[in-house]
Design a protein around this motif. Structure first.
Motif, PDB file in Angstrom:
ATOM      1  N   LEU A  61       0.824  -1.196   0.000  1.00 16.18           N
ATOM      2  CA  LEU A  61       0.000   0.000   0.000  1.00 16.18           C
ATOM      3  C   LEU A  61       0.861   1.250   0.000  1.00 16.18           C
ATOM      4  CD1 LEU A  61      -2.725   1.384   0.144  1.00 16.18           C
ATOM      5  CD2 LEU A  61      -2.654   1.136   2.640  1.00 16.18           C
ATOM      6  N   VAL A  62       1.905   1.267   0.840  1.00 17.28           N
ATOM      7  CA  VAL A  62       2.794   2.424   0.879  1.00 17.28           C
ATOM      8  C   VAL A  62       3.438   2.648  -0.477  1.00 17.28           C
ATOM      9  CG1 VAL A  62       4.969   3.310   1.821  1.00 17.28           C
ATOM     10  CG2 VAL A  62       3.266   2.337   3.347  1.00 17.28           C
ATOM     11  N   LEU A  63       3.901   1.570  -1.116  1.00 13.34           N
ATOM     12  CA  LEU A  63       4.546   1.698  -2.415  1.00 13.34           C
ATOM     13  C   LEU A  63       3.559   2.147  -3.478  1.00 13.34           C
ATOM     14  CD1 LEU A  63       6.868  -1.432  -2.410  1.00 13.34           C
ATOM     15  CD2 LEU A  63       7.559   0.961  -2.353  1.00 13.34           C
ATOM     16  N   MET A  64       2.331   1.640  -3.424  1.00 22.19           N
ATOM     17  CA  MET A  64       1.329   2.021  -4.391  1.00 22.19           C
ATOM     18  C   MET A  64       1.023   3.502  -4.299  1.00 22.19           C
ATOM     19  SD  MET A  64      -2.476   0.432  -4.987  1.00 22.19           S
ATOM     20  CE  MET A  64      -3.041   0.957  -3.367  1.00 22.19           C
ATOM     21  N   ASP A 117      12.091   1.513   9.072  1.00 26.59           N
ATOM     22  CA  ASP A 117      12.557   2.753   9.690  1.00 26.59           C
ATOM     23  C   ASP A 117      13.221   2.427  11.014  1.00 26.59           C
ATOM     24  OD1 ASP A 117      11.563   4.368   7.682  1.00 26.59           O
ATOM     25  OD2 ASP A 117       9.719   4.894   8.760  1.00 26.59           O
ATOM     26  N   SER A 118      14.342   3.083  11.290  1.00 26.04           N
ATOM     27  CA  SER A 118      14.971   2.985  12.613  1.00 26.04           C
ATOM     28  C   SER A 118      14.844   4.337  13.301  1.00 26.04           C
ATOM     29  CB  SER A 118      16.435   2.570  12.509  1.00 26.04           C
ATOM     30  OG  SER A 118      17.192   3.464  11.702  1.00 26.04           O
ATOM     31  N   LEU A 119      14.455   4.317  14.583  1.00 27.56           N
ATOM     32  CA  LEU A 119      14.248   5.548  15.362  1.00 27.56           C
ATOM     33  C   LEU A 119      15.255   5.606  16.496  1.00 27.56           C
ATOM     34  CD1 LEU A 119      11.031   7.223  16.613  1.00 27.56           C
ATOM     35  CD2 LEU A 119      12.731   6.464  18.308  1.00 27.56           C
ATOM     36  N   TYR A 120      15.794   6.816  16.726  1.00 29.26           N
ATOM     37  CA  TYR A 120      16.791   7.075  17.761  1.00 29.26           C
ATOM     38  C   TYR A 120      16.262   8.229  18.616  1.00 29.26           C
ATOM     39  CZ  TYR A 120      19.298   4.766  13.959  1.00 29.26           C
ATOM     40  OH  TYR A 120      19.669   3.908  12.952  1.00 29.26           O
ATOM     41  N   GLY A 121      15.889   7.925  19.873  1.00 28.37           N
ATOM     42  CA  GLY A 121      15.216   8.908  20.697  1.00 28.37           C
ATOM     43  C   GLY A 121      16.032   9.400  21.880  1.00 28.37           C
ATOM     44  N   HIS A 122      15.690  10.586  22.382  1.00 33.04           N
ATOM     45  CA  HIS A 122      16.295  11.243  23.544  1.00 33.04           C
ATOM     46  C   HIS A 122      17.750  11.646  23.286  1.00 33.04           C
ATOM     47  CE1 HIS A 122      12.728   9.484  25.122  1.00 33.04           C
ATOM     48  NE2 HIS A 122      13.260   8.349  25.513  1.00 33.04           N
ATOM     49  N   ARG A 160      10.823  -0.196  12.788  1.00 33.20           N
ATOM     50  CA  ARG A 160       9.424  -0.364  12.372  1.00 33.20           C
ATOM     51  C   ARG A 160       9.360  -0.927  10.948  1.00 33.20           C
ATOM     52  NH1 ARG A 160       8.268   5.222  13.734  1.00 33.20           N
ATOM     53  NH2 ARG A 160       8.285   5.473  16.002  1.00 33.20           N
ATOM     54  N   HIS A 161       8.480  -1.895  10.734  1.00 37.59           N
ATOM     55  CA  HIS A 161       8.172  -2.358   9.380  1.00 37.59           C
ATOM     56  C   HIS A 161       7.217  -1.398   8.683  1.00 37.59           C
ATOM     57  CE1 HIS A 161      10.159  -6.117  10.171  1.00 37.59           C
ATOM     58  NE2 HIS A 161       9.320  -6.453  11.137  1.00 37.59           N
ATOM     59  N   ASN A 162       6.329  -0.798   9.441  1.00 37.19           N
ATOM     60  CA  ASN A 162       5.312   0.101   8.890  1.00 37.19           C
ATOM     61  C   ASN A 162       5.904   1.497   8.731  1.00 37.19           C
ATOM     62  OD1 ASN A 162       3.068   1.887   8.579  1.00 37.19           O
ATOM     63  ND2 ASN A 162       1.726   0.323   9.435  1.00 37.19           N
ATOM     64  N   LEU A 163       5.958   1.992   7.503  1.00 41.43           N
ATOM     65  CA  LEU A 163       6.611   3.268   7.215  1.00 41.43           C
ATOM     66  C   LEU A 163       5.721   4.474   7.489  1.00 41.43           C
ATOM     67  CD1 LEU A 163       8.426   2.439   3.838  1.00 41.43           C
ATOM     68  CD2 LEU A 163       9.139   1.952   6.202  1.00 41.43           C
ATOM     69  N   SER A 164       4.503   4.260   7.931  1.00 38.46           N
ATOM     70  CA  SER A 164       3.582   5.376   8.150  1.00 38.46           C
ATOM     71  C   SER A 164       3.561   5.859   9.600  1.00 38.46           C
ATOM     72  CB  SER A 164       2.157   4.978   7.751  1.00 38.46           C
ATOM     73  OG  SER A 164       1.604   4.055   8.684  1.00 38.46           O
ATOM     74  N   ILE A 165       4.267   5.181  10.497  1.00 39.02           N
ATOM     75  CA  ILE A 165       4.114   5.461  11.931  1.00 39.02           C
ATOM     76  C   ILE A 165       4.624   6.840  12.305  1.00 39.02           C
ATOM     77  CG2 ILE A 165       4.773   4.740  14.251  1.00 39.02           C
ATOM     78  CD1 ILE A 165       4.925   1.854  13.160  1.00 39.02           C
ATOM     79  N   GLY A 166       5.844   7.162  11.924  1.00 38.52           N
ATOM     80  CA  GLY A 166       6.400   8.448  12.330  1.00 38.52           C
ATOM     81  C   GLY A 166       6.380   8.596  13.840  1.00 38.52           C
ATOM     82  N   MET A 167       5.793   9.690  14.335  1.00 40.47           N
ATOM     83  CA  MET A 167       5.694   9.923  15.770  1.00 40.47           C
ATOM     84  C   MET A 167       4.313   9.561  16.316  1.00 40.47           C
ATOM     85  SD  MET A 167       8.732  10.746  16.221  1.00 40.47           S
ATOM     86  CE  MET A 167       8.526  10.868  17.999  1.00 40.47           C
ATOM     87  N   HIS A 168       3.489   8.913  15.484  1.00 43.20           N
ATOM     88  CA  HIS A 168       2.131   8.535  15.902  1.00 43.20           C
ATOM     89  C   HIS A 168       2.097   7.034  16.168  1.00 43.20           C
ATOM     90  CE1 HIS A 168       0.377  12.497  14.965  1.00 43.20           C
ATOM     91  NE2 HIS A 168       1.270  12.521  13.994  1.00 43.20           N
ATOM     92  N   ARG A 169       2.689   6.612  17.271  1.00 45.54           N
ATOM     93  CA  ARG A 169       2.866   5.189  17.521  1.00 45.54           C
ATOM     94  C   ARG A 169       1.557   4.470  17.818  1.00 45.54           C
ATOM     95  NH1 ARG A 169       7.820   4.581  21.595  1.00 45.54           N
ATOM     96  NH2 ARG A 169       6.485   5.910  22.872  1.00 45.54           N
ATOM     97  N   ASN A 170       0.546   5.183  18.273  1.00 44.36           N
ATOM     98  CA  ASN A 170      -0.734   4.536  18.565  1.00 44.36           C
ATOM     99  C   ASN A 170      -1.660   4.499  17.355  1.00 44.36           C
ATOM    100  OD1 ASN A 170      -0.091   4.048  21.288  1.00 44.36           O
ATOM    101  ND2 ASN A 170      -0.659   6.135  21.849  1.00 44.36           N
ATOM    102  N   THR A 184       8.675   8.135   0.250  1.00 42.27           N
ATOM    103  CA  THR A 184       8.749   9.265   1.170  1.00 42.27           C
ATOM    104  C   THR A 184       7.344   9.853   1.314  1.00 42.27           C
ATOM    105  OG1 THR A 184       9.289  10.805  -0.632  1.00 42.27           O
ATOM    106  CG2 THR A 184      11.144   9.794   0.540  1.00 42.27           C
ATOM    107  N   GLY A 185       7.230  10.844   2.195  1.00 42.35           N
ATOM    108  CA  GLY A 185       5.921  11.459   2.399  1.00 42.35           C
ATOM    109  C   GLY A 185       4.928  10.554   3.087  1.00 42.35           C
ATOM    110  N   THR A 186       5.425   9.638   3.928  1.00 42.85           N
ATOM    111  CA  THR A 186       4.536   8.650   4.553  1.00 42.85           C
ATOM    112  C   THR A 186       4.113   9.036   5.972  1.00 42.85           C
ATOM    113  OG1 THR A 186       6.415   7.370   5.388  1.00 42.85           O
ATOM    114  CG2 THR A 186       5.593   6.795   3.208  1.00 42.85           C
TER     115      THR A 186
END
Length: 216
Positions: A11-14, A119-124, A161-171, A204-206
């Motif tokens: 879906l993301v690729l489409m 996506d890999s996230l690095y926090g704090h 994350r496998h899901n590229l749409s998460i960003g900062m909206h983890r819930n 991009t833009g996800t």
């Protein structure tokens, strides 16, 4: 049955490759030739995982890495990109997050030959040495371990994350392995991949906007 994970990637690729928008919605980057740990490169030497992934309540969506000296002995230690990729998020969000970087990666699944994304996230982070749109290689320093201005004992919060749409909206997505990876298990599985000389288009833009900030 097609897994939710594969459906989400498709879906993301489409969306990214929809007519008339391909150039604006993708970027080409070197494919990952393996994944290392984000601290004590490449094998997390001198660090321990204080807390791991937990997808049931109370949820914890990644790993917390601490220096073996404890307390704030690791404050200011270097943090590294785990693989080749491109920075899709790099902002000081303050609040409970502080400085956060997210890097997007493309890698080839050895068993199937299929190119996948994460996506890999690095926090704090105390310091952040990268900016949105910057290409990075495995092992490049992207920042330093922080304490979110003293809110926590110094540590790195790290997610994959496998899901590229998460960003900062983890819930915004289900707490399942279709959306989240166990970071340590993922890195151990993909430590060494075949080196490829070509580049791979990644979506991009996800991400949805968060506190006025937008990702790549």
């Amino acid at each position: 049955m097609i897994s939710l994970r594969k459906t989400g990637i498709a879906l993301v690729l489409m969306l990214a490759l929809s007519a008339g928008s391909a150039a604006a919605k993708t970027v080409r980057i070197p494919i990952a030739d393996g994944f290392d740990f984000p601290v004590g490169k490449p094998d997390a030497a001198g660090y321990y995982k204080a807390r791991g992934l937990r997808l049931r309540s109370p949820t914890h969506f990644g790993d917390d890495w601490n220096g073996r000296g404890g307390g704030n002995t690791d404050l200011g230690d270097p943090v590294y990109s785990v693989a080749n990729g491109i920075v899709v998020w790099a902002y000081d969000l303050r609040g409970g997050w502080g400085r956060v970087a997210i890097i997007r990666h493309a890698y080839r699944e050895p068993k199937t030959g299929q190119v996948r994304y994460c996506d890999s996230l690095y926090g704090h982070l105390r310091d952040m040495n990268v900016k949105v749109g910057q290409e990075v290689k495995r092992g490049d320093q992207i920042g330093t371990i922080g304490s979110n201005r003293g809110m926590y004992a110094a540590h790195l919060h790290f997610e994959i994350r496998h899901n590229l749409s998460i960003g900062m909206h983890r819930n915004s997505v289900a707490s399942t392995f279709d959306n989240w990876a166990d970071p340590t298990a993922f890195i151990n599985k993909y430590r060494r991949l075949n080196r490829e000389w070509g580049k791979q288009a990644v979506p991009t833009g996800t991400f949805k906007e968060y506190k006025g900030f937008r990702g790549l």
